[in-house]
Enzyme design. Structure first.
Site, PDB file in Angstrom:
ATOM      1  N   HIS A 150       0.866  -1.179   0.000  1.00  0.00           N
ATOM      2  CA  HIS A 150       0.000   0.000   0.000  1.00  0.00           C
ATOM      3  C   HIS A 150       0.899   1.225   0.000  1.00  0.00           C
ATOM      4  O   HIS A 150       1.705   1.420   0.905  1.00  0.00           O
ATOM      5  CB  HIS A 150      -0.915   0.025   1.223  1.00  0.00           C
ATOM      6  CG  HIS A 150      -1.878   1.182   1.202  1.00  0.00           C
ATOM      7  ND1 HIS A 150      -3.148   1.089   0.675  1.00  0.00           N
ATOM      8  CD2 HIS A 150      -1.726   2.475   1.598  1.00  0.00           C
ATOM      9  CE1 HIS A 150      -3.752   2.268   0.779  1.00  0.00           C
ATOM     10  NE2 HIS A 150      -2.914   3.119   1.329  1.00  0.00           N
ATOM     11  N   CYS A 151       0.767   2.052  -1.018  1.00  0.00           N
ATOM     12  CA  CYS A 151       1.623   3.238  -1.172  1.00  0.00           C
ATOM     13  C   CYS A 151       0.882   4.466  -0.664  1.00  0.00           C
ATOM     14  O   CYS A 151      -0.155   4.855  -1.221  1.00  0.00           O
ATOM     15  CB  CYS A 151       2.015   3.418  -2.638  1.00  0.00           C
ATOM     16  SG  CYS A 151       3.070   4.861  -2.927  1.00  0.00           S
TER      17      CYS A 151
END
Length: 342
Positions: A180-181
């Site tokens: 998850h960025c």
């Protein structure tokens, strides 16, 4: 005054904790996470409860819910760099008759980077739902080490397809989950991994282009002024030839914002370049960040060492099909799904 001092120490510690927690997000028992939590617990004895509660809520919102804070920070940093580049570097370089195409290159790269950013942040990374679960579970085989058949996600109540993972920030399982960025405020999965890779590459190229043009401008200023041929008087009254340290100090005093920006974009280029190479290597070998981390933990697991060699689980990447096919899977992920449909 003492309260203000304690408040300042507390806020600095919280900022340090944010940085540490950002590095180890998703690893609840990581050393950095424990260290950050311990530091905050020590300061909790002297900090008001209300301030602690506000801080905990802010940290929870940052790292346990989807937030646009890092997206805003990302935009602010780009705006600051391009504002300085436009108003000073571009103007000076234009006066020094730099090629126009070279000066416009950072803007062209920025346009491509913004496009990749929007696509990456808005695209569906591969959210697994009841409607597509049957199809996605057939795309990848279970390797029996990192991914085992029959494991059910307790939140989604669906059997986890191979290479998938539940993202607590998005509250969904993601097909071919990478990570998850927070910078794009979205998961990186099967259907936006190509945009993320292009986003990283264009961002690195943008920083490198700005750094190169800015450095070329400063070198041109030094050459035109013949500064290296000059001499100066040091603090002890002795005459010395201009050296590199004096040159950097002089340029910083003359162009402080330009030199500061140059240092920032050089550091950014090195960090982004290293991460881009890592991400590209993963793409070429058909691995995800999640699989890379899990394989390292699997290889050093204490549980495996107590088993006899014949029963030890040895991880082998069964998903790599050669460089060309691996890249094709990244940039054309729907092909695999369409093949399964037929």
């Amino acid at each position: 005054m003492e309260f203000v001092t304690l408040l300042g120490i507390y806020l600095c510690s919280v900022l340090a904790a944010i940085a540490l927690l950002g590095l180890c997000s998703g690893r609840k028992e990581g050393f950095l996470a424990r260290s950050a939590s311990s530091a905050i617990q020590v300061l909790s004895f002297v900090i008001p409860t209300r301030l602690q509660r506000v801080t905990q809520q802010a940290l929870h919102r940052l790292f346990h819910t989807r937030s646009c804070l890092f997206v805003g920070l990302h935009i602010a940093l780009q705006a600051a760099v391009y504002g300085e580049y436009t108003w000073e570097v571009f103007v000076y370089c234009w006066e020094l008759q730099f090629p126009l195409l070279l000066l416009l290159l950072p803007y062209l790269l920025l346009a491509g980077n913004v496009g990749c950013f929007v696509l990456c942040s808005r695209a569906n990374p591969g959210i697994i739902t009841t409607s597509n679960h049957t199809l996605l579970v057939k795309v990848y085989a279970y390797d029996g080490v990192l991914f085992r058949k029959g494991v059910v996600c307790p939140t989604c109540n669906l059997e986890k397809p191979a290479r998938s993972k539940h993202c607590s920030l998005c509250s969904a399982c993601v097909h071919r989950f990478d990570h998850h960025c927070v910078w794009v405020n979205n998961c990186i999965g099967a259907f936006n991994a190509r945009y993320f890779l292009l986003y990283l590459l264009t961002l690195t190229a943008t920083a490198a282009a700005v750094a190169t043009i800015t450095a070329a401008f400063l070198v041109q200023v030094v050459l035109l002024s013949r500064m290296m041929e000059g001499r100066y008087i040091d603090d002890e009254g002795r005459e010395r030839a201009v050296d590199l340290l004096f040159l950097i100090q002089h340029l910083f005093l003359t162009f402080p914002r330009i030199v500061f920006m140059l240092g920032f974009v050089i550091l950014l280029t090195l960090i982004l370049g290293a991460y881009s190479c890592f991400t590209l290597c993963l793409a070429l070998t058909n691995q995800t960040s999640n699989e890379w981390c899990k394989s390292r933990r699997c290889g050093s697991s204490a549980q495996l060492t107590v088993l006899p060699p014949s029963r030890q689980a040895v991880y082998k990447n069964i998903y790599s099909k050669g460089v060309w096919m691996n890249l094709k899977e990244i940039f054309m992920p729907t092909t695999a799904l369409e093949r399964k449909k037929r």
